[in-house]
Design a protein around this motif. Structure first.
Motif, PDB file in Angstrom:
ATOM      1  N   PRO A   1      57.728  45.610  70.801  1.00 18.10           N
ATOM      2  CA  PRO A   1      57.050  45.129  72.019  1.00 18.10           C
ATOM      3  C   PRO A   1      56.845  43.614  72.034  1.00 18.10           C
ATOM      4  CG  PRO A   1      55.914  47.038  71.081  1.00 18.10           C
ATOM      5  CD  PRO A   1      56.897  46.592  70.052  1.00 18.10           C
ATOM      6  N   SER A   2      56.838  42.968  70.856  1.00 20.62           N
ATOM      7  CA  SER A   2      56.588  41.526  70.787  1.00 20.62           C
ATOM      8  C   SER A   2      57.862  40.709  70.811  1.00 20.62           C
ATOM      9  CB  SER A   2      55.803  41.190  69.497  1.00 20.62           C
ATOM     10  OG  SER A   2      54.605  41.916  69.440  1.00 20.62           O
ATOM     11  N   ILE A   3      59.010  41.357  70.713  1.00 19.76           N
ATOM     12  CA  ILE A   3      60.304  40.666  70.697  1.00 19.76           C
ATOM     13  C   ILE A   3      60.970  40.862  72.059  1.00 19.76           C
ATOM     14  CG2 ILE A   3      62.549  40.477  69.573  1.00 19.76           C
ATOM     15  CD1 ILE A   3      60.270  39.658  67.783  1.00 19.76           C
ATOM     16  N   ARG A   4      61.508  39.777  72.613  1.00 16.13           N
ATOM     17  CA  ARG A   4      62.124  39.870  73.936  1.00 16.13           C
ATOM     18  C   ARG A   4      63.263  40.891  73.931  1.00 16.13           C
ATOM     19  NH1 ARG A   4      61.213  34.492  73.237  1.00 16.13           N
ATOM     20  NH2 ARG A   4      63.311  34.201  72.369  1.00 16.13           N
ATOM     21  N   SER A   5      63.465  41.519  75.104  1.00 13.71           N
ATOM     22  CA  SER A   5      64.498  42.555  75.230  1.00 13.71           C
ATOM     23  C   SER A   5      65.903  41.992  75.033  1.00 13.71           C
ATOM     24  CB  SER A   5      64.401  43.244  76.602  1.00 13.71           C
ATOM     25  OG  SER A   5      64.554  42.270  77.642  1.00 13.71           O
ATOM     26  N   SER A   6      66.045  40.667  75.199  1.00 14.73           N
ATOM     27  CA  SER A   6      67.366  40.055  75.007  1.00 14.73           C
ATOM     28  C   SER A   6      67.725  39.909  73.529  1.00 14.73           C
ATOM     29  CB  SER A   6      67.402  38.682  75.687  1.00 14.73           C
ATOM     30  OG  SER A   6      66.404  37.832  75.137  1.00 14.73           O
ATOM     31  N   ILE A   7      66.801  40.265  72.646  1.00 21.87           N
ATOM     32  CA  ILE A   7      67.042  40.178  71.193  1.00 21.87           C
ATOM     33  C   ILE A   7      67.220  41.593  70.658  1.00 21.87           C
ATOM     34  CG2 ILE A   7      66.080  39.521  68.952  1.00 21.87           C
ATOM     35  CD1 ILE A   7      64.581  37.280  70.372  1.00 21.87           C
ATOM     36  N   GLU A   8      68.361  41.843  70.044  1.00 19.83           N
ATOM     37  CA  GLU A   8      68.638  43.156  69.464  1.00 19.83           C
ATOM     38  C   GLU A   8      68.123  43.193  68.021  1.00 19.83           C
ATOM     39  OE1 GLU A   8      72.405  46.145  68.470  1.00 19.83           O
ATOM     40  OE2 GLU A   8      72.748  44.035  69.018  1.00 19.83           O
ATOM     41  N   ILE A   9      67.361  44.222  67.674  1.00 20.82           N
ATOM     42  CA  ILE A   9      66.857  44.377  66.307  1.00 20.82           C
ATOM     43  C   ILE A   9      67.695  45.438  65.603  1.00 20.82           C
ATOM     44  CG2 ILE A   9      64.886  44.961  64.861  1.00 20.82           C
ATOM     45  CD1 ILE A   9      63.051  44.091  67.085  1.00 20.82           C
ATOM     46  N   ILE A  10      68.284  45.065  64.483  1.00 17.27           N
ATOM     47  CA  ILE A  10      69.113  45.992  63.704  1.00 17.27           C
ATOM     48  C   ILE A  10      68.460  46.177  62.339  1.00 17.27           C
ATOM     49  CG2 ILE A  10      71.366  46.361  62.623  1.00 17.27           C
ATOM     50  CD1 ILE A  10      72.586  44.627  64.815  1.00 17.27           C
ATOM     51  N   LEU A  11      68.238  47.447  61.976  1.00 19.60           N
ATOM     52  CA  LEU A  11      67.673  47.767  60.669  1.00 19.60           C
ATOM     53  C   LEU A  11      68.786  48.354  59.799  1.00 19.60           C
ATOM     54  CD1 LEU A  11      65.003  47.747  59.111  1.00 19.60           C
ATOM     55  CD2 LEU A  11      64.596  50.085  59.899  1.00 19.60           C
ATOM     56  N   ASP A  12      69.111  47.667  58.695  1.00 18.59           N
ATOM     57  CA  ASP A  12      70.240  48.062  57.839  1.00 18.59           C
ATOM     58  C   ASP A  12      69.722  48.305  56.422  1.00 18.59           C
ATOM     59  OD1 ASP A  12      72.624  48.489  56.594  1.00 18.59           O
ATOM     60  OD2 ASP A  12      73.371  46.438  56.774  1.00 18.59           O
ATOM     61  N   LEU A  13      69.378  49.557  56.129  1.00 16.99           N
ATOM     62  CA  LEU A  13      68.799  49.895  54.829  1.00 16.99           C
ATOM     63  C   LEU A  13      69.598  51.035  54.196  1.00 16.99           C
ATOM     64  CD1 LEU A  13      65.020  49.918  55.830  1.00 16.99           C
ATOM     65  CD2 LEU A  13      66.307  48.045  54.801  1.00 16.99           C
ATOM     66  N   PRO A  14      70.079  50.899  52.966  1.00 17.15           N
ATOM     67  CA  PRO A  14      70.816  51.972  52.309  1.00 17.15           C
ATOM     68  C   PRO A  14      69.885  53.116  51.907  1.00 17.15           C
ATOM     69  CG  PRO A  14      70.482  50.152  50.782  1.00 17.15           C
ATOM     70  CD  PRO A  14      69.978  49.693  52.118  1.00 17.15           C
ATOM     71  N   ASP A  15      70.478  54.296  51.731  1.00 16.04           N
ATOM     72  CA  ASP A  15      69.673  55.464  51.370  1.00 16.04           C
ATOM     73  C   ASP A  15      69.058  55.343  49.982  1.00 16.04           C
ATOM     74  OD1 ASP A  15      70.292  56.588  53.801  1.00 16.04           O
ATOM     75  OD2 ASP A  15      72.053  57.670  53.026  1.00 16.04           O
ATOM     76  N   ASP A  16      69.725  54.578  49.090  1.00 12.08           N
ATOM     77  CA  ASP A  16      69.243  54.504  47.702  1.00 12.08           C
ATOM     78  C   ASP A  16      68.351  53.290  47.453  1.00 12.08           C
ATOM     79  OD1 ASP A  16      71.159  52.577  47.980  1.00 12.08           O
ATOM     80  OD2 ASP A  16      72.111  52.932  46.029  1.00 12.08           O
TER      81      ASP A  16
ATOM     82  N   MET B   1      65.567  31.934  69.043  1.00  8.96           N
ATOM     83  CA  MET B   1      66.578  32.533  69.915  1.00  8.96           C
ATOM     84  C   MET B   1      66.031  32.668  71.331  1.00  8.96           C
ATOM     85  SD  MET B   1      68.223  35.485  67.401  1.00  8.96           S
ATOM     86  CE  MET B   1      66.649  36.310  67.059  1.00  8.96           C
ATOM     87  N   PRO B   2      65.749  31.581  72.030  1.00  5.93           N
ATOM     88  CA  PRO B   2      65.156  31.670  73.382  1.00  5.93           C
ATOM     89  C   PRO B   2      66.080  32.350  74.392  1.00  5.93           C
ATOM     90  CG  PRO B   2      65.867  29.418  72.899  1.00  5.93           C
ATOM     91  CD  PRO B   2      65.973  30.180  71.623  1.00  5.93           C
ATOM     92  N   ASP B   3      67.395  32.324  74.150  1.00  8.92           N
ATOM     93  CA  ASP B   3      68.335  32.952  75.084  1.00  8.92           C
ATOM     94  C   ASP B   3      68.821  34.304  74.587  1.00  8.92           C
ATOM     95  OD1 ASP B   3      68.218  30.685  76.730  1.00  8.92           O
ATOM     96  OD2 ASP B   3      69.727  29.650  75.506  1.00  8.92           O
ATOM     97  N   GLY B   4      68.155  34.842  73.591  1.00 10.89           N
ATOM     98  CA  GLY B   4      68.549  36.132  73.054  1.00 10.89           C
ATOM     99  C   GLY B   4      69.440  36.001  71.836  1.00 10.89           C
ATOM    100  N   GLY B   5      69.697  37.140  71.197  1.00 16.36           N
ATOM    101  CA  GLY B   5      70.527  37.144  69.994  1.00 16.36           C
ATOM    102  C   GLY B   5      70.297  38.414  69.200  1.00 16.36           C
ATOM    103  N   THR B   6      70.520  38.322  67.888  1.00 21.42           N
ATOM    104  CA  THR B   6      70.399  39.487  67.022  1.00 21.42           C
ATOM    105  C   THR B   6      69.466  39.167  65.867  1.00 21.42           C
ATOM    106  OG1 THR B   6      72.648  40.192  67.534  1.00 21.42           O
ATOM    107  CG2 THR B   6      71.649  41.114  65.560  1.00 21.42           C
ATOM    108  N   LEU B   7      68.544  40.080  65.596  1.00 20.02           N
ATOM    109  CA  LEU B   7      67.662  40.000  64.429  1.00 20.02           C
ATOM    110  C   LEU B   7      67.997  41.189  63.532  1.00 20.02           C
ATOM    111  CD1 LEU B   7      65.242  38.846  62.864  1.00 20.02           C
ATOM    112  CD2 LEU B   7      63.746  40.271  64.287  1.00 20.02           C
ATOM    113  N   ARG B   8      68.537  40.885  62.361  1.00 23.88           N
ATOM    114  CA  ARG B   8      68.953  41.943  61.435  1.00 23.88           C
ATOM    115  C   ARG B   8      68.027  41.936  60.218  1.00 23.88           C
ATOM    116  NH1 ARG B   8      73.623  44.792  60.190  1.00 23.88           N
ATOM    117  NH2 ARG B   8      74.700  43.705  61.889  1.00 23.88           N
ATOM    118  N   ILE B   9      67.477  43.088  59.908  1.00 17.67           N
ATOM    119  CA  ILE B   9      66.654  43.272  58.707  1.00 17.67           C
ATOM    120  C   ILE B   9      67.431  44.197  57.773  1.00 17.67           C
ATOM    121  CG2 ILE B   9      64.442  44.055  57.790  1.00 17.67           C
ATOM    122  CD1 ILE B   9      63.231  43.535  60.538  1.00 17.67           C
ATOM    123  N   ALA B  10      67.848  43.679  56.623  1.00 15.16           N
ATOM    124  CA  ALA B  10      68.711  44.437  55.710  1.00 15.16           C
ATOM    125  C   ALA B  10      68.128  44.408  54.304  1.00 15.16           C
ATOM    126  CB  ALA B  10      70.131  43.847  55.696  1.00 15.16           C
TER     127      ALA B  10
END
Length: 633
Positions: A364-379, A405-414
């Motif tokens: 809810p705090s991140i603009r909709s133009s920013i994609e959040i990707i969660l990349d976590l292995p099972d182990d 990223m005022p114009d949007g982008g990607t936030l990846r948490i790995a």
């Protein structure tokens, strides 16, 4: 008749023996020097057959200049007078070529003592002479080379440290001529304090024990002036291993030393200036934020004390006072986080579950133009951290990424499991690397070293406190981990949190590892504290390692030099013996490059050693030592 036959047989055997000798020219001369007998060796060396030479004067074997000088006649005269004549010189073969010969002429007399002729033996020494000349030329060239070197003092010592050779570089650097120092002890060049402590003798002892001694220190010239010297001493031994003396090379590094010293002073001044600037920013930021808070509190309290204000308004004023106080408490918590003085409640945490919840909180705090990707292995492994502080750290990092990223982008948490061996920040062991990557504007290189400073911010005034990243930094450090930054302007930024794997999981892992690694070899422990030595030996024995112990660096080197079977070295950094553990490790690496070395220390200033050798911090437990030994071997 039988005696004559026997004598004839002996004579025949003697003639056969002489004829069989091929490496020596053995022949007879009459009283005038004419050849009367000729063996196979003579034909081989001089090139004449027996038919060609019998009856001719032996002077034909001499060079023209020797014949002109009467050398053949002089040789016969000397043999006639003294009974024997020997010399070395040039002789001439049949084909005119010359060879270097060793010659012996013996006078032959009969039973009555009358001279009846001469026996002459010649040996071709041309190859040996050429080899000796080559050695002499090489030695002469080497002497000339050493003498021509002026930037290094190169000289020789006998086994007692007495100077026996002295080059021009030694004279230029130390000020003494060869005549002034040859025969004196090399301790002349040391300071009086070092001579009193026996430093020169210790240097020779270490050169013998280790095969080489090298050091830096202050030395004294003839005029009494000090200079900074880089010194190397090598023992010189004969082919049978006997000590002949020492080769000593000294380089005057005073100018380099002073330059490095000035550079270090400049760096310290720059660091002090930066520290004062950071302190000023910290003080200014605190004053600004707390003045705002105190304004709200004092003003609200003044209004609340006014009895004429109606009840609803008082409630609103008190609410503002409470909010200001909470902001002050939050500011204090962030400062404590940076200073690593906050109270943490670490517990085993599954990042896969925790991060899923945090991402839900973020969306809810991140603009909709920013994609959040969660990349976590099972182990992904369990970590041991404070979940509340982790949440706050990730929120701070995510909000920084959002602003980039005022114009949007990607936030990846790995996340991924990693084993660290000294990098980054001297960390060793099992960690989870948690990366927060954005595709934003990036951080300029010139400010990357300062972004974790409290109140340092690139945002406009009033848009941020400058404490977000300092809180993340403090949390990572206090959690026994660290944080790193990679950023390129225009391409984005990656922050990576390195968080330690939980102790419970490591205990289970180390128990299995101990069983797998049992009986892996023999470890040399270098430690001067008997209690710590005994503890280390007991822990290694528990891990099924055999142990040897040494109380100082010289004893450790002696154990290795005499050929003791050792599979690894485990050394404290602060040890006696003329060198610390890092210096000892370097010497071991130079002489035994395949031997693994693990260092340990409880002193934080020695952490830099972990960049060069594996480092285990004190205090350590069985599981810590087991992991370190597994990584080492």
């Amino acid at each position: 008749m039988d005696t004559d036959a026997t004598n004839q047989a002996r004579q025949r055997s003697y003639e056969l023996l002489i004829q069989a000798v091929g490496d020596y020219a053995i022949y007879m001369l009459d009283l005038d020097g004419n050849v009367v007998s000729w063996n196979a060796g003579a034909a081989n060396i001089k090139g004449y057959s027996e038919q060609e030479i019998i009856g001719k004067s032996f002077s034909c074997f001499y060079a023209p200049e020797d014949r002109a000088a009467g050398r053949p006649e002089a040789a016969l005269h000397a043999a006639r007078t003294a009974g024997r004549y020997s010399e070395e010189g040039w002789r001439v073969r049949k084909d005119g070529s010359r060879f270097w010969a060793s010659t012996v002429i013996d006078a032959i007399r009969n039973e009555a003592g009358d001279l009846i002729g001469f026996a002459k033996i010649t040996h071709d020494l041309t190859e040996r002479r050429a080899a000796l000349q080559a050695i002499e030329e090489s030695e002469r060239d080497l002497r000339l080379l050493i003498e021509s070197v002026t930037d290094y003092a190169i000289y020789m010592l006998d086994s007692n440290g007495i100077i026996t050779r002295w080059n021009n570089g030694a004279q230029r650097i130390k000020g003494y001529t060869a005549n002034e120092v040859i025969g004196k002890h090399f301790s002349t060049f040391y300071t009086p304090e070092e001579r009193d402590l026996g430093v020169p003798e210790q240097a020779l002892q270490r050169a013998l024990a280790e095969g080489r001694y090298d050091a830096e220190g202050w030395r004294v010239r003839k005029d009494g002036s000090p200079f900074r010297a880089s010194v190397v001493i090598d023992p010189i031994r004969s082919a049978d291993g006997r000590l002949i003396g020492f080769a000593k090379i000294t380089k005057d590094i005073t100018e380099r030393y002073e330059s490095e010293k000035r550079l270090q002073e400049t760096r310290e001044q720059l660091f002090q200036a930066q520290k004062m600037e950071a302190l000023g920013r910290l003080t200014g930021g605190l004053a600004h934020d707390f003045n705002n808070l105190l304004t709200a509190i004092l003003g609200g309290a003044s209004l609340a004390l006014n009895s004429k204000i109606e009840e609803p308004r008082i409630s609103r004023i008190l609410g503002n006072i409470r909010d200001a106080a909470e902001r002050g408490a939050s500011l204090t918590r962030k400062l404590l986080a940076f200073a690593r003085r906050q109270s943490l409640e670490p517990k085993p945490l599954s990042l896969s579950k925790e991060l899923s919840s945090i991402v839900q909180l973020l969306r809810p705090s991140i603009r909709s133009s920013i994609e959040i990707i969660l990349d976590l292995p099972d182990d992904l492994r369990t970590v041991e951290i404070d979940s509340t502080q982790l949440e706050l750290a990730l929120l701070n990092l995510a909000f920084n990424a959002r602003d980039a990223m005022p114009d949007g982008g990607t936030l990846r948490i790995a996340g991924k499991n990693v084993t660290l061996a000294g990098k980054p920040d001297g960390l060793h062991g099992e960690f989870v690397a948690l990366s927060i990557c954005d595709t934003g504007s990036g951080i300029p290189l010139e400010i990357q070293d300062r972004i974790f400073e409290p109140f340092f911010t690139t945002k406009q005034f009033g848009q941020g406190t400058g404490l977000g990243l300092s809180q993340v930094y403090g949390f990572a450090k206090q959690s026994r981990g660290t944080i790193t930054l990679e950023s390129v302007v225009g391409s984005g930024t990656t922050f990576t949190l390195f968080l330690p794997v939980s102790a419970a999981e490591l205990r289970n892992q180390s128990s299995a590892e101990e069983k797998r690694n049992a009986g892996r070899g023999r470890v040399l422990i270098v430690e001067d504290d008997p209690i710590v030595t005994e503890l280390a030996a007991d822990l290694l024995a528990e891990l099924k390692y055999e142990t040897l112990t040494a109380g100082n660096a010289l004893d450790a080197l002696a154990i290795l030099t005499r050929g003791e079977a050792v599979d690894a070295v485990f050394s404290d950094i602060i040890i006696p013996g003329g060198m610390n553990g890092v210096e000892l490790a370097r010497r071991i690496r130079n002489r035994f490059p395949e031997l693994p070395i693990l260092l340990t220390t409880g002193y934080s200033d020695n952490a830099a050693a972990g960049l060069e050798f594996p480092l285990l911090r004190k205090p350590y437990q069985l599981s810590d030592l087991a992991r370190a030994m597994q990584a080492l071997l």
